[in-house]
Design a protein around this motif. Structure first.
Motif, short mmCIF file in Angstrom:
data_model
loop_
_atom_site.label_atom_id
_atom_site.label_comp_id
_atom_site.label_asym_id
_atom_site.label_seq_id
_atom_site.Cartn_x
_atom_site.Cartn_y
_atom_site.Cartn_z
N VAL A 12 40.75 14.50 45.89
CA VAL A 12 40.60 13.29 46.70
C VAL A 12 39.48 12.39 46.15
O VAL A 12 39.58 11.17 46.21
CB VAL A 12 40.32 13.66 48.17
CG1 VAL A 12 39.94 12.45 49.00
CG2 VAL A 12 41.53 14.34 48.78
N LEU A 13 38.43 12.98 45.60
CA LEU A 13 37.30 12.20 45.09
C LEU A 13 37.23 12.18 43.57
O LEU A 13 36.20 11.83 43.00
CB LEU A 13 35.98 12.72 45.68
CG LEU A 13 35.83 12.56 47.19
CD1 LEU A 13 34.54 13.22 47.68
CD2 LEU A 13 35.84 11.08 47.57
N ALA A 14 38.30 12.53 42.90
CA ALA A 14 38.32 12.53 41.44
C ALA A 14 37.96 11.14 40.92
O ALA A 14 38.46 10.13 41.41
CB ALA A 14 39.69 12.95 40.93
N GLY A 15 37.06 11.09 39.95
CA GLY A 15 36.64 9.83 39.37
C GLY A 15 35.56 9.10 40.15
O GLY A 15 35.10 8.04 39.75
N LYS A 16 35.13 9.66 41.26
CA LYS A 16 34.08 9.05 42.09
C LYS A 16 32.75 9.74 41.83
O LYS A 16 32.70 10.92 41.52
CB LYS A 16 34.40 9.17 43.58
CG LYS A 16 35.75 8.62 43.98
CD LYS A 16 35.76 7.13 43.92
CE LYS A 16 37.11 6.61 44.43
NZ LYS A 16 37.23 5.20 44.29
N VAL A 17 31.67 8.99 41.99
CA VAL A 17 30.32 9.55 41.93
C VAL A 17 29.78 9.51 43.35
O VAL A 17 29.78 8.46 43.99
CB VAL A 17 29.40 8.75 40.99
CG1 VAL A 17 27.98 9.30 41.02
CG2 VAL A 17 29.95 8.77 39.57
N ALA A 38 36.46 18.49 46.01
CA ALA A 38 37.32 17.31 46.03
C ALA A 38 37.32 16.56 44.70
O ALA A 38 38.01 15.56 44.55
CB ALA A 38 36.88 16.37 47.15
N GLY A 39 36.54 17.05 43.72
CA GLY A 39 36.58 16.47 42.38
C GLY A 39 35.54 15.41 42.07
O GLY A 39 35.60 14.78 41.02
N ALA A 40 34.58 15.19 42.95
CA ALA A 40 33.56 14.17 42.72
C ALA A 40 32.56 14.61 41.66
O ALA A 40 32.28 15.79 41.50
CB ALA A 40 32.81 13.87 44.01
N THR A 87 29.57 2.84 38.83
CA THR A 87 29.56 1.47 38.33
C THR A 87 29.28 0.45 39.41
O THR A 87 28.88 -0.65 39.13
CB THR A 87 30.90 1.13 37.67
OG1 THR A 87 31.95 1.34 38.62
CG2 THR A 87 31.15 1.99 36.45
N ARG A 88 29.51 0.81 40.66
CA ARG A 88 29.24 -0.11 41.75
C ARG A 88 29.09 0.70 43.03
O ARG A 88 29.66 1.78 43.17
CB ARG A 88 30.37 -1.12 41.92
CG ARG A 88 31.70 -0.50 42.27
CD ARG A 88 32.79 -1.57 42.41
NE ARG A 88 34.07 -0.96 42.63
CZ ARG A 88 34.51 -0.52 43.80
NH1 ARG A 88 33.75 -0.60 44.87
NH2 ARG A 88 35.70 0.02 43.92
N PRO A 89 28.34 0.17 43.98
CA PRO A 89 28.21 0.91 45.24
C PRO A 89 29.51 0.87 46.03
O PRO A 89 30.28 -0.09 45.94
CB PRO A 89 27.11 0.14 45.99
CG PRO A 89 27.06 -1.20 45.36
CD PRO A 89 27.57 -1.04 43.96
N GLY A 90 29.77 1.93 46.74
CA GLY A 90 30.96 2.00 47.56
C GLY A 90 30.60 2.24 49.00
O GLY A 90 29.43 2.35 49.34
N LYS A 91 31.57 2.30 49.84
CA LYS A 91 31.34 2.57 51.26
C LYS A 91 31.13 4.07 51.46
O LYS A 91 31.79 4.88 50.84
CB LYS A 91 32.52 2.10 52.09
CG LYS A 91 32.71 0.61 52.07
CD LYS A 91 33.88 0.21 52.93
CE LYS A 91 34.04 -1.30 52.90
NZ LYS A 91 35.19 -1.73 53.67
N ALA A 92 30.20 4.40 52.34
CA ALA A 92 29.98 5.80 52.67
C ALA A 92 31.17 6.29 53.49
O ALA A 92 31.56 5.66 54.46
CB ALA A 92 28.69 5.95 53.45
N ARG A 93 31.76 7.38 53.06
CA ARG A 93 32.87 7.98 53.79
C ARG A 93 33.03 9.40 53.32
O ARG A 93 32.57 9.78 52.26
CB ARG A 93 34.16 7.21 53.60
CG ARG A 93 34.65 7.19 52.17
CD ARG A 93 35.88 6.32 52.03
NE ARG A 93 36.27 6.33 50.64
CZ ARG A 93 37.49 6.59 50.24
NH1 ARG A 93 38.44 6.82 51.10
NH2 ARG A 93 37.78 6.60 48.97
N SER A 94 33.70 10.18 54.09
CA SER A 94 33.98 11.55 53.70
C SER A 94 35.46 11.69 53.38
O SER A 94 36.26 10.87 53.83
CB SER A 94 33.57 12.52 54.81
OG SER A 94 34.28 12.22 55.98
N PRO A 95 35.80 12.72 52.59
CA PRO A 95 37.22 12.86 52.20
C PRO A 95 38.12 13.19 53.37
O PRO A 95 37.74 13.63 54.38
CB PRO A 95 37.20 14.00 51.20
CG PRO A 95 35.93 14.71 51.37
CD PRO A 95 34.98 13.76 52.06
#
Length: 95
Positions: A12-17, A38-40, A87-95
């Motif tokens: 679910v979080l693959a490719g995310k930091v 989840a792959g983060a 690369t950019r900030p994202g919204k805080a959320r859980s998988p």
């Protein structure tokens, strides 16, 4: 309601930091483990150096040993997140 431990999160979080503060114990540690499953790519922050090192040995993660209330902590954590591929900030959320 499906318990978190059995929820399908793989990939679910693959490719995310993701940055997790308070990661050395308790809820922060549980979240770090879940996000890793989840792959983060993880940047973990905590002032407990031994607890942080133990978790980083268990899951692939960048460690930032710091007190997040310290003036320089946000810059240090941000630099580690960028180094991990953010690369950019994202919204805080859980998988």
């Amino acid at each position: 309601m499906t318990p978190v431990s059995s929820a399908p999160v793989e990939g679910v979080l693959a490719g995310k930091v993701c940055v997790v503060t308070g990661a050395a114990a308790g809820i922060g540690r549980a979240i770090a483990r879940l996000f890793a499953r989840a792959g983060a790519r993880l940047v973990l922050a905590d002032r407990d150096e031994k607890g942080l090192a133990a978790l980083c040995a268990e899951i692939a993660a960048e460690a930032v040993c710091c007190d997040v209330t310290a003036a320089d902590a946000p810059a240090r954590v941000h630099a580690s997140a960028i180094a991990a591929g953010a690369t950019r900030p994202g919204k805080a959320r859980s998988p």
